[in-house]
Motif scaffolding. Structure first.
Motif, PDB file in Angstrom:
ATOM      1  N   GLN A   8       0.843  -1.210   0.000  1.00  0.00           N
ATOM      2  CA  GLN A   8       0.000   0.000   0.000  1.00  0.00           C
ATOM      3  C   GLN A   8       0.869   1.248   0.000  1.00  0.00           C
ATOM      4  N   ARG A   9       1.908   1.216   0.821  1.00  0.00           N
ATOM      5  CA  ARG A   9       2.783   2.401   0.886  1.00  0.00           C
ATOM      6  C   ARG A   9       3.429   2.625  -0.470  1.00  0.00           C
ATOM      7  N   SER A  10       3.884   1.520  -1.071  1.00  0.00           N
ATOM      8  CA  SER A  10       4.541   1.637  -2.372  1.00  0.00           C
ATOM      9  C   SER A  10       3.572   2.170  -3.417  1.00  0.00           C
ATOM     10  N   ALA A  11       2.306   1.726  -3.334  1.00  0.00           N
ATOM     11  CA  ALA A  11       1.321   2.204  -4.300  1.00  0.00           C
ATOM     12  C   ALA A  11       1.102   3.700  -4.159  1.00  0.00           C
ATOM     13  N   MET A  12       1.008   4.181  -2.890  1.00  0.00           N
ATOM     14  CA  MET A  12       0.835   5.634  -2.675  1.00  0.00           C
ATOM     15  C   MET A  12       2.023   6.390  -3.225  1.00  0.00           C
ATOM     16  N   ARG A  13       3.226   5.852  -2.939  1.00  0.00           N
ATOM     17  CA  ARG A  13       4.431   6.528  -3.380  1.00  0.00           C
ATOM     18  C   ARG A  13       4.473   6.601  -4.898  1.00  0.00           C
ATOM     19  N   SER A  14       4.108   5.491  -5.542  1.00  0.00           N
ATOM     20  CA  SER A  14       4.149   5.480  -7.006  1.00  0.00           C
ATOM     21  C   SER A  14       3.137   6.453  -7.583  1.00  0.00           C
ATOM     22  N   ASN A  15       1.984   6.551  -6.956  1.00  0.00           N
ATOM     23  CA  ASN A  15       0.970   7.488  -7.433  1.00  0.00           C
ATOM     24  C   ASN A  15       1.485   8.918  -7.362  1.00  0.00           C
ATOM     25  N   LEU A  16       2.125   9.235  -6.229  1.00  0.00           N
ATOM     26  CA  LEU A  16       2.660  10.601  -6.087  1.00  0.00           C
ATOM     27  C   LEU A  16       3.758  10.852  -7.096  1.00  0.00           C
ATOM     28  N   LYS A  17       4.597   9.826  -7.304  1.00  0.00           N
ATOM     29  CA  LYS A  17       5.676   9.981  -8.266  1.00  0.00           C
ATOM     30  C   LYS A  17       5.101  10.229  -9.651  1.00  0.00           C
TER      31      LYS A  17
ATOM     32  N   THR B 183       4.466  13.627 -14.219  1.00  0.00           N
ATOM     33  CA  THR B 183       3.600  14.162 -15.282  1.00  0.00           C
ATOM     34  C   THR B 183       3.742  15.678 -15.352  1.00  0.00           C
ATOM     35  N   GLN B 184       3.675  16.307 -14.165  1.00  0.00           N
ATOM     36  CA  GLN B 184       3.790  17.771 -14.171  1.00  0.00           C
ATOM     37  C   GLN B 184       5.189  18.209 -14.570  1.00  0.00           C
ATOM     38  N   LEU B 185       6.195  17.448 -14.129  1.00  0.00           N
ATOM     39  CA  LEU B 185       7.582  17.858 -14.379  1.00  0.00           C
ATOM     40  C   LEU B 185       7.889  17.817 -15.872  1.00  0.00           C
ATOM     41  N   ASN B 186       7.402  16.751 -16.554  1.00  0.00           N
ATOM     42  CA  ASN B 186       7.768  16.565 -17.951  1.00  0.00           C
ATOM     43  C   ASN B 186       6.779  17.177 -18.912  1.00  0.00           C
ATOM     44  N   ASN B 187       5.843  17.950 -18.404  1.00  0.00           N
ATOM     45  CA  ASN B 187       4.869  18.610 -19.260  1.00  0.00           C
ATOM     46  C   ASN B 187       5.559  19.756 -19.993  1.00  0.00           C
ATOM     47  N   PRO B 188       5.684  19.680 -21.334  1.00  0.00           N
ATOM     48  CA  PRO B 188       6.429  20.736 -22.030  1.00  0.00           C
ATOM     49  C   PRO B 188       5.743  22.084 -22.023  1.00  0.00           C
TER      50      PRO B 188
ATOM     51  N   ALA C  73       4.722  27.324 -14.900  1.00  0.00           N
ATOM     52  CA  ALA C  73       4.741  27.673 -13.475  1.00  0.00           C
ATOM     53  C   ALA C  73       5.489  26.594 -12.704  1.00  0.00           C
ATOM     54  N   LEU C  74       5.792  26.861 -11.441  1.00  0.00           N
ATOM     55  CA  LEU C  74       6.458  25.857 -10.622  1.00  0.00           C
ATOM     56  C   LEU C  74       5.423  24.843 -10.148  1.00  0.00           C
ATOM     57  N   ILE C  75       5.911  23.655  -9.808  1.00  0.00           N
ATOM     58  CA  ILE C  75       5.005  22.583  -9.405  1.00  0.00           C
ATOM     59  C   ILE C  75       4.678  22.769  -7.928  1.00  0.00           C
ATOM     60  N   GLU C  76       3.406  22.996  -7.641  1.00  0.00           N
ATOM     61  CA  GLU C  76       2.987  23.250  -6.266  1.00  0.00           C
ATOM     62  C   GLU C  76       2.949  21.935  -5.504  1.00  0.00           C
ATOM     63  N   ASP C  77       3.550  21.926  -4.326  1.00  0.00           N
ATOM     64  CA  ASP C  77       3.562  20.717  -3.515  1.00  0.00           C
ATOM     65  C   ASP C  77       2.536  20.872  -2.391  1.00  0.00           C
ATOM     66  N   PRO C  78       1.412  20.145  -2.453  1.00  0.00           N
ATOM     67  CA  PRO C  78       0.393  20.321  -1.405  1.00  0.00           C
ATOM     68  C   PRO C  78       0.881  19.910  -0.027  1.00  0.00           C
ATOM     69  N   ALA C  79       1.821  18.956   0.036  1.00  0.00           N
ATOM     70  CA  ALA C  79       2.348  18.573   1.356  1.00  0.00           C
ATOM     71  C   ALA C  79       3.130  19.724   1.965  1.00  0.00           C
ATOM     72  N   LEU C  80       3.877  20.438   1.126  1.00  0.00           N
ATOM     73  CA  LEU C  80       4.610  21.594   1.613  1.00  0.00           C
ATOM     74  C   LEU C  80       3.655  22.688   2.073  1.00  0.00           C
ATOM     75  N   ASN C  81       2.581  22.906   1.289  1.00  0.00           N
ATOM     76  CA  ASN C  81       1.598  23.920   1.679  1.00  0.00           C
ATOM     77  C   ASN C  81       0.952  23.563   3.008  1.00  0.00           C
ATOM     78  N   ARG C  82       0.627  22.265   3.169  1.00  0.00           N
ATOM     79  CA  ARG C  82       0.011  21.849   4.430  1.00  0.00           C
ATOM     80  C   ARG C  82       0.952  22.050   5.587  1.00  0.00           C
ATOM     81  N   TRP C  83       2.221  21.754   5.376  1.00  0.00           N
ATOM     82  CA  TRP C  83       3.204  21.926   6.444  1.00  0.00           C
ATOM     83  C   TRP C  83       3.330  23.393   6.835  1.00  0.00           C
ATOM     84  N   MET C  84       3.411  24.273   5.835  1.00  0.00           N
ATOM     85  CA  MET C  84       3.539  25.700   6.121  1.00  0.00           C
ATOM     86  C   MET C  84       2.296  26.208   6.830  1.00  0.00           C
TER      87      MET C  84
END
Lengths: 188, 127
Positions: free
Chosen positions: B34-43, B48-53, B57-68
């Protein structure tokens, strides 16, 4: 055209609730970006709330453990193990290699403390107790020895400087005619 | 490999943990999957966003936003219990009052000494 729009806006303003600047702004937001449900909220009290919080933070329900609800301000933020980023696998292909973190991974509450430039929880060769004993033992011993040195000072004996020629009677402006008093700076 | 010892200042890597290979229970395997599946989904989302030509804009990280957000919005979840009140007292009230008292008494004593003429200030430029 503009007149119609202005009239309708004025009508909506007089009809609508709210006051001040918020009354002038349109009462709708874009659907893009995260929603309010994505943000941290208060401590989860029911198992459903716990499951929802685990889903929100991209964790398994079994892995998700909030901080104890003692009013310290954590809310429902997960309590992750206190391991520094330096302990993570250096050879894995992290999304952010300098931070050794993947995108979307839940961050530790003290993430900025656990970066590789700062606190490191890697295992050390000496145990914590022996490190403490060594350091405080050394500092305590040196402080004690310096205190003893203050109580029993030991240095080369000194005395005021002794000058010849009757304490330099003539150089100090003594009368050459008058006989100076004899000064004897030694004792045999 | 059976008697692998960790490097002196590193923790044992997960791939060399014997519990990953021997005596595995079904629950542990399911959890890891299950953990691996979550990780793969996030990856996947990230890549997808990283390689979108067409992405500018920069790729927003919701985990970072939640932490802040969590770090800056602690007041709504604050409760004045015994522990938190004690912490507040010890770290904000006691140092202020303590240092005020210490400095005041020390400087008053020094002032009295100077007035009485007991202080040797021949070479003192600042005090």
């Amino acid at each position: 055209m503009a007149g119609v729009g202005f009239r309708r806006w004025a009508q909506a303003l007089s009809r609508g609730k709210g006051s001040g600047l918020s009354a002038l702004l349109p009462g709708c937001r874009a659907a893009s970006g995260g929603s309010k449900a994505d943000l941290p909220s208060s401590y989860p009290l029911t198992p459903e709330a716990k499951a929802a919080a685990a889903k929100k933070y991209n964790m398994r329900v079994e892995d998700y453990k909030p901080y104890p609800n003692q009013g310290e301000g954590y809310g429902d933020y997960p309590k992750l193990p206190d391991k520094s980023q330096q302990e993570r696998d250096p050879w894995y292909q992290w999304d952010h290699p300098d931070l050794r973190r993947n995108w979307g991974e839940p961050m530790h509450w003290n993430f900025d403390m656990f970066t590789r430039n700062r606190v490191d929880t890697s295992p050390s060769s000496m145990s914590w107790s022996s490190m403490c004993k060594t350091m405080f033992g050394f500092i305590g011993f040196m402080m004690f020895m310096f205190y003893v040195g203050e109580q029993f000072p030991s240095y080369q004996p000194v005395a005021p400087k002794q000058y010849p020629y009757n304490n330099l009677y003539l150089e100090n402006g003594g009368d050459p005619e008058k006989a100076p008093e004899e000064v004897v700076n030694y004792k045999i | 490999m059976a008697d692998y010892k960790e490097a002196p200042l590193a923790s044992r890597p997960k791939t060399l943990d014997p519990n990953e290979y021997f005596n595995l229970s079904l629950e542990y395997r399911r959890a890891e999957e299950q953990r691996s599946a979550m990780r793969s989904n996030l990856k996947l989302q990230y890549q997808t966003q990283l390689n979108n030509p067409h992405r500018k804009a920069l790729i927003e990280d919701p985990a970072l936003n939640r932490w802040m957000y969590a770090r800056s919005h602690t007041y709504p979840h604050f409760k004045a219990t015994f522990k938190t009140s004690l912490t507040g007292l010890l770290f904000s009230v006691v140092p202020i009052i303590g240092f005020y008292y210490l400095f005041k008494t020390d400087r008053d004593k020094k002032e009295a000494d100077i007035k009485a003429g007991k202080c040797d200030r021949r070479f003192a430029l600042s005090s």
